[in-house]
Design an enzyme around this catalytic site. Sequence first.
Site, PDB file in Angstrom:
ATOM      1  N   LEU A 108      -9.457  -0.200   3.482  1.00  0.00           N
ATOM      2  CA  LEU A 108      -8.829  -1.576   3.421  1.00  0.00           C
ATOM      3  C   LEU A 108      -9.329  -2.421   2.159  1.00  0.00           C
ATOM      4  CD1 LEU A 108     -10.952  -1.579   6.899  1.00  0.00           C
ATOM      5  CD2 LEU A 108      -8.414  -0.554   6.205  1.00  0.00           C
ATOM      6  N   SER A 112      -5.952  -8.957  -1.385  1.00  0.00           N
ATOM      7  CA  SER A 112      -4.302  -8.632  -0.654  1.00  0.00           C
ATOM      8  C   SER A 112      -3.710  -9.564   0.028  1.00  0.00           C
ATOM      9  CB  SER A 112      -5.191  -8.033   0.616  1.00  0.00           C
ATOM     10  OG  SER A 112      -6.101  -8.863   1.411  1.00  0.00           O
ATOM     11  N   THR A 155       1.368  -0.528   3.595  1.00  0.00           N
ATOM     12  CA  THR A 155       1.744  -2.291   4.434  1.00  0.00           C
ATOM     13  C   THR A 155       3.170  -3.124   4.589  1.00  0.00           C
ATOM     14  OG1 THR A 155       1.689  -5.009   3.016  1.00  0.00           O
ATOM     15  CG2 THR A 155       1.600  -2.945   1.926  1.00  0.00           C
ATOM     16  N   GLU A 157       4.481  -4.939   3.212  1.00  0.00           N
ATOM     17  CA  GLU A 157       5.184  -5.756   1.581  1.00  0.00           C
ATOM     18  C   GLU A 157       5.990  -4.465   0.794  1.00  0.00           C
ATOM     19  OE1 GLU A 157       5.483  -8.626   1.012  1.00  0.00           O
ATOM     20  OE2 GLU A 157       4.596  -9.585   2.544  1.00  0.00           O
ATOM     21  N   TYR A 179       1.491  -7.158  -5.924  1.00  0.00           N
ATOM     22  CA  TYR A 179       0.591  -6.169  -4.741  1.00  0.00           C
ATOM     23  C   TYR A 179       1.400  -5.332  -3.691  1.00  0.00           C
ATOM     24  CZ  TYR A 179      -1.185  -5.885  -0.008  1.00  0.00           C
ATOM     25  OH  TYR A 179      -1.428  -5.764   0.898  1.00  0.00           O
TER      26      TYR A 179
END
Length: 372
Positions: A108, A112, A155, A157, A179
């Site tokens: 994790l 971010s 993600t 994204e 990212y």
Amino acid sequence: MAQAPAKCPSYPGSGDGEMGKLRKVALITGITGQDGSYLAEFLLEKGYEVHGIVRRSSSFNTGRIEHLYKNPQAHIEGNMKLHYGDLTDSTCLVKIINEVKPTEIYNLGAQSHVKISFDLAEYTADVDGVGTLRLLDAIKTCGLINSVKFYQASTSELYGKVQEIPQKETTPFYPRSPYGAAKLYAYWIVVNFREAYNLFAVNGILFNHESPRRGANFVTRKISRSVAKIYLGQLECFSLGNLDAKRDWGHAKDYVEAMWLMLQNDEPEDFVIATGEVHSVREFVEKSFMHIGKTIVWEGKNENEVGRCKETGKVHVTVDLKYYRPTEVDFLQGDCSKAQQKLNWKPRVAFDELVREMVQADVELMRTNPNA
């Protein structure tokens, strides 16, 4: 297609084998973050021994997990043990993994923040992209390919400039930030280790998930903190970027359960985790103010738009172009049908409840510590 199919024959803990039943040892990178803290709580409740990797800091950065210490005042560890380390340091990762010999690893840890990734592009690539490879290589170096399961925090994204609505596991990727690009490399290197070495490795493609533990520089928490300060008379106005960006927002507590469920599955597969509902930043603002008894009405357009309190006439929200990203992601909506069918997972916390919880928590926080 975005997702590569899993083609691995057998994995630790699958079927009726004893592997994984005797030892429940989890290693979490990013344990001090929002998701890491909720996941640590969740796993401790399930009887795991939990190890976390934390970066060295001049001040303690363990605020979200203080309550998980055996003795929080003295930082005495119980079933949660912390190790200094960094995703940019492969030697320390090998050392920690070899020492802990985890049965499950949850990656994790990341830089971010999407907007900040434009300013820290190389660092974001090093931590979020190559850092994932370092972890996977450490598993191989330590000879744990056949005894560990690996979860990668992927993600929404990745979808960026969306190619279809809603987005699911097979939707093509089109990241729109450093990212997103770094996480795209991480996604595919996880798939590669799964196929090349038969590692039980999965990507959780998580859509936006929030909570009272969300970092203060993320838009939802910025809103809830600012609204709380306005309610307490500590602030009059705050600025935001794109009010019409639409996101699929869930509660982090629900989403960490999905992470765990992916590693309990018989086969390693990638899953989209989302609510399927879409709300705009503007809606998040309106709902937040509703919970302190204020109605926001909007006036003006684009960067001249303001949010005014209907009851008092005061302007509480303005738009500042500095909060816009160089390449915006306008719309994200996830389809979690696969997770519902194969993991029996579904979100529990509704949008209204999430907003209310965040605002109430920040009112209490700002009341006791206005500088928090």
